[in-house]
Design an enzyme around this catalytic site. Structure first.
Site, PDB file in Angstrom:
ATOM      1  N   ARG A  28      -9.113   9.233 -29.143  1.00 15.70           N
ATOM      2  CA  ARG A  28      -7.741   9.071 -28.637  1.00 15.70           C
ATOM      3  C   ARG A  28      -7.249  10.334 -27.927  1.00 15.70           C
ATOM      4  NH1 ARG A  28      -5.791   4.345 -31.281  1.00 15.70           N
ATOM      5  NH2 ARG A  28      -4.195   4.295 -29.709  1.00 15.70           N
ATOM      6  N   ARG A  32      -0.710  10.320 -26.456  1.00 11.01           N
ATOM      7  CA  ARG A  32       0.677  10.773 -26.600  1.00 11.01           C
ATOM      8  C   ARG A  32       0.876  12.224 -27.009  1.00 11.01           C
ATOM      9  NH1 ARG A  32       2.535   5.958 -30.315  1.00 11.01           N
ATOM     10  NH2 ARG A  32       0.412   6.381 -30.980  1.00 11.01           N
ATOM     11  N   ARG A  41       3.177   8.109 -18.549  1.00 10.35           N
ATOM     12  CA  ARG A  41       3.427   6.874 -19.304  1.00 10.35           C
ATOM     13  C   ARG A  41       4.870   6.401 -19.144  1.00 10.35           C
ATOM     14  NH1 ARG A  41       4.704   3.080 -21.484  1.00 10.35           N
ATOM     15  NH2 ARG A  41       4.322   2.282 -23.559  1.00 10.35           N
ATOM     16  N   ASP A  78      -7.789  -0.156 -23.781  1.00 10.72           N
ATOM     17  CA  ASP A  78      -7.478  -0.427 -25.184  1.00 10.72           C
ATOM     18  C   ASP A  78      -8.401  -1.534 -25.681  1.00 10.72           C
ATOM     19  OD1 ASP A  78      -5.213   0.333 -27.269  1.00 10.72           O
ATOM     20  OD2 ASP A  78      -5.730  -1.772 -27.538  1.00 10.72           O
ATOM     21  N   TYR A 154      -6.478  -8.074 -35.541  1.00  5.39           N
ATOM     22  CA  TYR A 154      -5.220  -8.069 -34.769  1.00  5.39           C
ATOM     23  C   TYR A 154      -4.905  -9.464 -34.239  1.00  5.39           C
ATOM     24  CZ  TYR A 154      -5.285  -2.968 -34.956  1.00  5.39           C
ATOM     25  OH  TYR A 154      -5.286  -1.680 -35.398  1.00  5.39           O
TER      26      TYR A 154
END
Ligand code: CP3
Length: 346
Positions: A28, A32, A41, A78, A154
């Site tokens: 990752r 962020r 973003r 993703d 998910y």
């Protein structure tokens, strides 16, 4: 015969050549914790829009390379683009994580599209070509997908859950329907990864973030076997395809995992016993990972101690330095610098 020497340390380890300084990248790493990511973003609607915008996704892929000179770049995309391309609409709600229309019963699987829509995924292959053209010669390029089990968790719950109870329950109640869902995901993942290789990635990682919630027999059935089918499928078209498996939380089930799969490396989370991992896992295949992401948040002496313990355990064998799971958004950039100095100076 002169053998071409690969100038990419990351790929050398995957090819079985130990590096005196372990190559390093972070799961990752495009995300962020980087101010330049947050800035870019902020100009997009959602993570999915970013995944499907080749120029922006290529830029985000390269940001951590420019800042930290990591040994590998990971494609910005993703794992949930696959359900999206299968017609299960995916939304990312800021602060709440992903949301999908849940799968509550077998009829939904039976009616589901059984092939990913290629036109939806096409921009991702364009991103790969853009990154490949700009990547420094010494940096490896990693594509990825989610393992069928993790993606299915998910899809069934329709959101992230702590123990994946909805998917586990569905698999016990409706094993045939669940197997059908896994089959669809295996096929879509084979095509997805095969096309990623065609577009220019050097290796792929299969993220099985929720492998650790499965009991051992179910782990073999829903994690190991589908992953094996993906690897075989990809290597049918690309025989030398390099694959890293990451069954987070697998613990001692890692022995089954590396015994059954022909991997170039296996990811280690931060919970694994290091002696077990060195003796029973690294003796058979290259390992990657293990630093607790929270040690990187903490920094200072705790970070130094943990970095040293990871290096001490694994750097005498085939090893890629990494975290035991993704870098956390609150990680200070100076701590990443400090960790890199310690790994590369060691
Ligand atoms: O550097 C990179 O690795 C970037 C590419 C990448 C993303 N997601 C972008 C992303 C990768 C490899 C992933 C994998 C992923 N996505 C996994 C497996 C690895 C893991 O960390 O367990 C999983 C389970 C997902 C699903 C997912 N995507 C969740 C649960 C969330 C929300 C919470 C979170 O982890 O951030 C996402 C959103 C997401 N995917 C973000 C990024 C950079 C953050 C979104 C934002 O910008 O707001």
């Amino acid at each position: 015969v002169l053998k071409a020497v690969c100038p990419k340390p990351f790929l050398n380890v995957l090819d079985g050549k130990r590096q005196s300084v372990p190559p390093v990248w972070l799961m990752r790493q495009a995300g962020r914790y980087l101010p330049e990511y947050r800035e870019l973003r902020a100009k997009t609607e959602s993570v999915l829009d970013l995944c499907f915008s080749p120029k922006l996704a290529a830029e985000v892929t390269l940001q951590p390379i420019r800042r930290f000179n990591f040994d590998a770049a990971i494609l910005f995309s993703d794992i949930l683009v696959i359900p999206h391309a299968l017609g299960r609409r995916v939304r990312f709600v800021t602060g709440e994580g992903p949301q999908l229309d849940p799968i509550s019963e077998p009829s939904i699987v039976a009616k589901m599209r059984d092939k990913a829509d290629r036109t939806i995924l096409a921009p991702i292959y364009e991103t790969i070509a853009l990154v490949k053209a700009k990547l420094p010669a010494q940096v490896g390029f990693l594509g990825f997908c989610g393992a069928p089990w993790t993606v299915a968790t998910y899809m069934i719950a329709g959101e992230g859950t702590p123990d994946q109870a909805p998917a586990r329950l569905f698999a016990y109640r409706y094993p045939e329907s669940f197997a059908q869902l896994i089959d669809i995901l295996v096929d879509a993942s084979v095509e997805y990864l095969t096309t990623q290789f065609k577009a220019g990635v050097d290796a792929v990682q299969i993220f099985d973030t929720w492998a650790g919630v499965l009991p051992p027999d179910e782990f073999v059935r829903w994690s190991v076997v589908p992953t094996e089918r993906i690897i075989n499928g990809v290597r049918r078209e690309h025989p030398g395809a390099r694959v890293i498996g990451f069954p987070r939380g697998a613990g001692t089930m890692l022995e089954n995992y590396v015994g059954a799969l022909k991997l170039n490396a296996v990811g280690l989370d931060w919970m694994i016993d290091r002696e077990f991992a060195r003796e029973c896992i690294q003796s058979r295949v290259a390992v990657q990972g293990n630093l607790d992401p929270l040690a990187l948040v903490a920094g200072g002496a705790a970070l130094d101690r943990e970095v040293d313990a990871v290096l001490e355990a694994f750097s005498s064998g085939l090893f890629v330095f990494n975290l035991g799971h993704g870098i956390l958004p609150q990680t200070p950039l100076e701590h990443v610098e400090r960790m890199l100095k310690r790994v590369r100076g060691a």
